[in-house]
Structures are given as structure tokens and as C-alpha cells.
Design a protein around this motif. Sequence first.
Motif, PDB file in Angstrom:
ATOM      1  N   ALA A 188       0.812  -1.261   0.038  1.00 55.21           N
ATOM      2  CA  ALA A 188      -0.058  -0.084   0.042  1.00 55.21           C
ATOM      3  C   ALA A 188       0.733   1.321   0.032  1.00 55.21           C
ATOM      4  N   ILE A 189       1.966   1.301   0.929  1.00 53.55           N
ATOM      5  CA  ILE A 189       3.152   2.514   0.887  1.00 53.55           C
ATOM      6  C   ILE A 189       3.620   2.546  -0.745  1.00 53.55           C
ATOM      7  N   VAL A 190       4.153   1.441  -1.004  1.00 49.14           N
ATOM      8  CA  VAL A 190       4.778   1.603  -2.517  1.00 49.14           C
ATOM      9  C   VAL A 190       3.748   2.193  -3.433  1.00 49.14           C
ATOM     10  N   ARG A 191       2.642   1.607  -3.435  1.00 52.67           N
ATOM     11  CA  ARG A 191       1.660   2.010  -4.560  1.00 52.67           C
ATOM     12  C   ARG A 191       1.394   3.401  -4.490  1.00 52.67           C
ATOM     13  N   GLU A 192       1.110   3.793  -3.132  1.00 51.57           N
ATOM     14  CA  GLU A 192       0.782   5.471  -2.730  1.00 51.57           C
ATOM     15  C   GLU A 192       1.603   6.250  -3.247  1.00 51.57           C
ATOM     16  N   LEU A 193       3.036   5.750  -2.645  1.00 53.11           N
ATOM     17  CA  LEU A 193       4.069   6.918  -3.310  1.00 53.11           C
ATOM     18  C   LEU A 193       4.548   7.092  -4.776  1.00 53.11           C
ATOM     19  N   LEU A 194       4.414   5.859  -5.322  1.00 56.84           N
ATOM     20  CA  LEU A 194       4.713   5.612  -6.736  1.00 56.84           C
ATOM     21  C   LEU A 194       3.622   6.751  -7.356  1.00 56.84           C
ATOM     22  N   GLU A 195       2.218   6.465  -6.923  1.00 49.48           N
ATOM     23  CA  GLU A 195       1.393   7.252  -7.458  1.00 49.48           C
ATOM     24  C   GLU A 195       1.298   8.733  -7.405  1.00 49.48           C
ATOM     25  N   CYS A 196       2.051   9.117  -6.073  1.00 45.42           N
ATOM     26  CA  CYS A 196       2.378  10.563  -5.933  1.00 45.42           C
ATOM     27  C   CYS A 196       3.395  11.105  -6.882  1.00 45.42           C
ATOM     28  N   GLY A 197       4.086  10.326  -7.424  1.00 52.57           N
ATOM     29  CA  GLY A 197       5.284  10.778  -8.189  1.00 52.57           C
ATOM     30  C   GLY A 197       6.526  10.539  -8.224  1.00 52.57           C
ATOM     31  N   ALA A 198       6.824   9.749  -6.997  1.00 54.23           N
ATOM     32  CA  ALA A 198       8.290   9.042  -6.955  1.00 54.23           C
ATOM     33  C   ALA A 198       8.799   8.255  -8.100  1.00 54.23           C
ATOM     34  N   ALA A 199       9.963   8.397  -8.490  1.00 59.03           N
ATOM     35  CA  ALA A 199      10.472   7.944  -9.499  1.00 59.03           C
ATOM     36  C   ALA A 199      11.213   6.364  -9.292  1.00 59.03           C
ATOM     37  N   ALA A 200      11.339   6.208  -8.237  1.00 57.47           N
ATOM     38  CA  ALA A 200      11.970   4.658  -7.892  1.00 57.47           C
ATOM     39  C   ALA A 200      11.427   4.588  -6.323  1.00 57.47           C
ATOM     40  N   TYR A 201      11.321   3.241  -6.161  1.00 51.80           N
ATOM     41  CA  TYR A 201      11.154   2.839  -4.770  1.00 51.80           C
ATOM     42  C   TYR A 201      12.046   1.778  -4.358  1.00 51.80           C
ATOM     43  N   LEU A 202      13.157   1.951  -3.586  1.00 53.30           N
ATOM     44  CA  LEU A 202      14.159   1.180  -3.217  1.00 53.30           C
ATOM     45  C   LEU A 202      14.074   0.791  -1.749  1.00 53.30           C
ATOM     46  N   VAL A 203      14.443  -0.564  -1.197  1.00 54.38           N
ATOM     47  CA  VAL A 203      14.712  -0.901   0.105  1.00 54.38           C
ATOM     48  C   VAL A 203      15.878  -0.947   0.241  1.00 54.38           C
ATOM     49  N   LYS A 204      16.259  -0.649   1.383  1.00 59.35           N
ATOM     50  CA  LYS A 204      17.637  -0.205   2.014  1.00 59.35           C
ATOM     51  C   LYS A 204      18.375  -1.786   2.084  1.00 59.35           C
ATOM     52  N   THR A 205      17.953  -2.751   1.634  1.00 56.76           N
ATOM     53  CA  THR A 205      18.965  -4.010   1.548  1.00 56.76           C
ATOM     54  C   THR A 205      19.537  -3.971   0.050  1.00 56.76           C
ATOM     55  N   ILE A 206      19.380  -3.068  -0.782  1.00 56.79           N
ATOM     56  CA  ILE A 206      20.054  -3.196  -1.953  1.00 56.79           C
ATOM     57  C   ILE A 206      21.402  -3.071  -2.055  1.00 56.79           C
ATOM     58  N   ALA A 207      22.091  -3.462  -3.057  1.00 57.89           N
ATOM     59  CA  ALA A 207      23.500  -3.216  -3.038  1.00 57.89           C
ATOM     60  C   ALA A 207      23.940  -2.265  -3.608  1.00 57.89           C
ATOM     61  N   ARG A 208      25.190  -1.573  -3.454  1.00 55.27           N
ATOM     62  CA  ARG A 208      25.364  -0.305  -3.828  1.00 55.27           C
ATOM     63  C   ARG A 208      25.486   0.093  -5.387  1.00 55.27           C
ATOM     64  N   GLU A 209      25.783  -0.895  -6.182  1.00 57.75           N
ATOM     65  CA  GLU A 209      25.770  -0.789  -7.639  1.00 57.75           C
ATOM     66  C   GLU A 209      24.133  -0.720  -8.110  1.00 57.75           C
ATOM     67  N   GLU A 210      23.149  -1.141  -7.466  1.00 57.46           N
ATOM     68  CA  GLU A 210      21.801  -0.846  -7.715  1.00 57.46           C
ATOM     69  C   GLU A 210      21.357   0.309  -7.403  1.00 57.46           C
ATOM     70  N   LEU A 211      21.998   0.976  -6.365  1.00 57.68           N
ATOM     71  CA  LEU A 211      21.691   2.282  -5.886  1.00 57.68           C
ATOM     72  C   LEU A 211      22.076   3.242  -6.916  1.00 57.68           C
ATOM     73  N   THR A 212      23.351   3.239  -7.018  1.00 55.74           N
ATOM     74  CA  THR A 212      24.198   4.263  -7.892  1.00 55.74           C
ATOM     75  C   THR A 212      23.402   4.063  -9.365  1.00 55.74           C
ATOM     76  N   ALA A 213      23.235   3.027  -9.772  1.00 54.53           N
ATOM     77  CA  ALA A 213      22.342   2.792 -10.978  1.00 54.53           C
ATOM     78  C   ALA A 213      21.071   3.510 -11.303  1.00 54.53           C
ATOM     79  N   ALA A 214      20.440   3.253 -10.136  1.00 50.02           N
ATOM     80  CA  ALA A 214      19.099   3.944  -9.977  1.00 50.02           C
ATOM     81  C   ALA A 214      19.087   5.446  -9.982  1.00 50.02           C
ATOM     82  N   VAL A 215      20.170   5.872  -9.388  1.00 50.80           N
ATOM     83  CA  VAL A 215      20.493   7.264  -9.230  1.00 50.80           C
ATOM     84  C   VAL A 215      20.557   7.880 -10.610  1.00 50.80           C
TER      85      VAL A 215
END
Length: 216
Positions: A92-119
Motif C-alpha cells: 500500500a505504501i509503495v503504490r501510494e508513493l509511486l502514484e504521488c510521483g516518486a521515480a523509484a522505490y528502493l529498500v535499504k537492503t539493495i546493493a551499492r551498484e543497484e543504488l548508483t544505477a538507480a540514481v
Amino acid sequence: MTGHRVTIVLTDDHTLFRQGLRELLCTDPELDIVGEGCTGEEALALVRQHRPDVLLLDVEMPGPGAKAVIGEVRRGYPDTAIIILTMHDAPAIVRELLECGAAAYLVKTIAREELTAAVRSVSRTRDNVLLSVPRTTMESLERQQKQHTLLSERELEVLRLVATAMSNAQIASRLFISEGTVKRHLTNTYAKLGAVSRVDAIKKAIQAKLIDGLDR
């Protein structure tokens, strides 16, 4: 994009995590941290001051919530892409914030490479929405989207009126249709939502964000 450094504002109320995130991102020569904050107010002030390419935003911080921050940034600074970086992965939180306009939704367990690629990705294009959440969250989001797609506009209209405690007769009168037609729409809606009653259908519709606002 050659020579362009992606400017970033970091916001998280956990100082140690934020400092670690800064150190992680600073190892990439293409990324430039221009500000850090720990409240919703600071996030907005930093965006106004720096107009960064990317705002990294936690879900739970003091002050305005993530939804309010996203809304104001999207209205006033549409060139700033917002990445939600959080431990919360409730569908519900993921859906709500994406609908508000967030460009990405990432959990803090992702790898560094995933985060920098997303940025880098969100700083270049807004055509895609990036997700890095558990498989169970993805499956729940897909089910909700399927439910929303399967319900017709008339079925949604009837369901919204049901949620206001209107009887079948009242709904029929409001929509200028027969009571039998109302019952047929409700029968179809129950089947699509997997609901067993009016109350169950309303509950499932609210959880799936089909009738936003009626649970407040």
C-alpha cells in the motif's frame, strides 16, 4: 551527459545511515552530494536551495511525511527526481508513493551498484519507474493492478456508493439503473475481488486503493 555530475540531496533521520550513504555515493565520481537533511522540512528547504537532480527520501522522518514532500517537490521542482529509500515495503505504501510521483522505490537492503544505477537512471529519464522490493511486494502490487484493471468504471462507481452505506435501491435511483443491474454489478465485483460480502468488498477495495479516501 558527458561531464555532468548528478546532484543529490540525502534525507534520512538516522545519522549513521545517512553518513554511510554519503560515503558510499561519494565513491562515484559522477555523483555529487549537495545537501543532507533529517526532516521533511529540511528535505523541502534543501530542494528549494539546490534544485538537485535527485532527492533521496526516507518514508518516516519528522515533519511533513513522504507523500507531502513528494507532492510539493513535484509541483514546484519537477526536474528533481525522487527516490524513496526505506526499510518499508508494504504494498500500500509503495503504490501510494509511486502514484504521488516518486521515480523509484528502493529498500535499504539493495546493493551499492543497484543504488548508483538507480540514481543515474532517474536523473536521465522519467519514462520508467524503478522498483527494488521483495518478490512478495511485487506480487501484491501486480494483484492490485489486475483488480483495478478488471473492475469496470460502472462497477467502481457502484462500489463507491456501497462504501457510503447506500442500499441497492438508493444506488439504482442515483445511477438511473435497475436494482437488478446493481446486484449484477456487485456480484461481478465480489467475484473479481474475491469478496464474500459488501463489507469485505469495501475492505478489499480500500486495501487495493480502488476507492481512495473512503477509509479516512
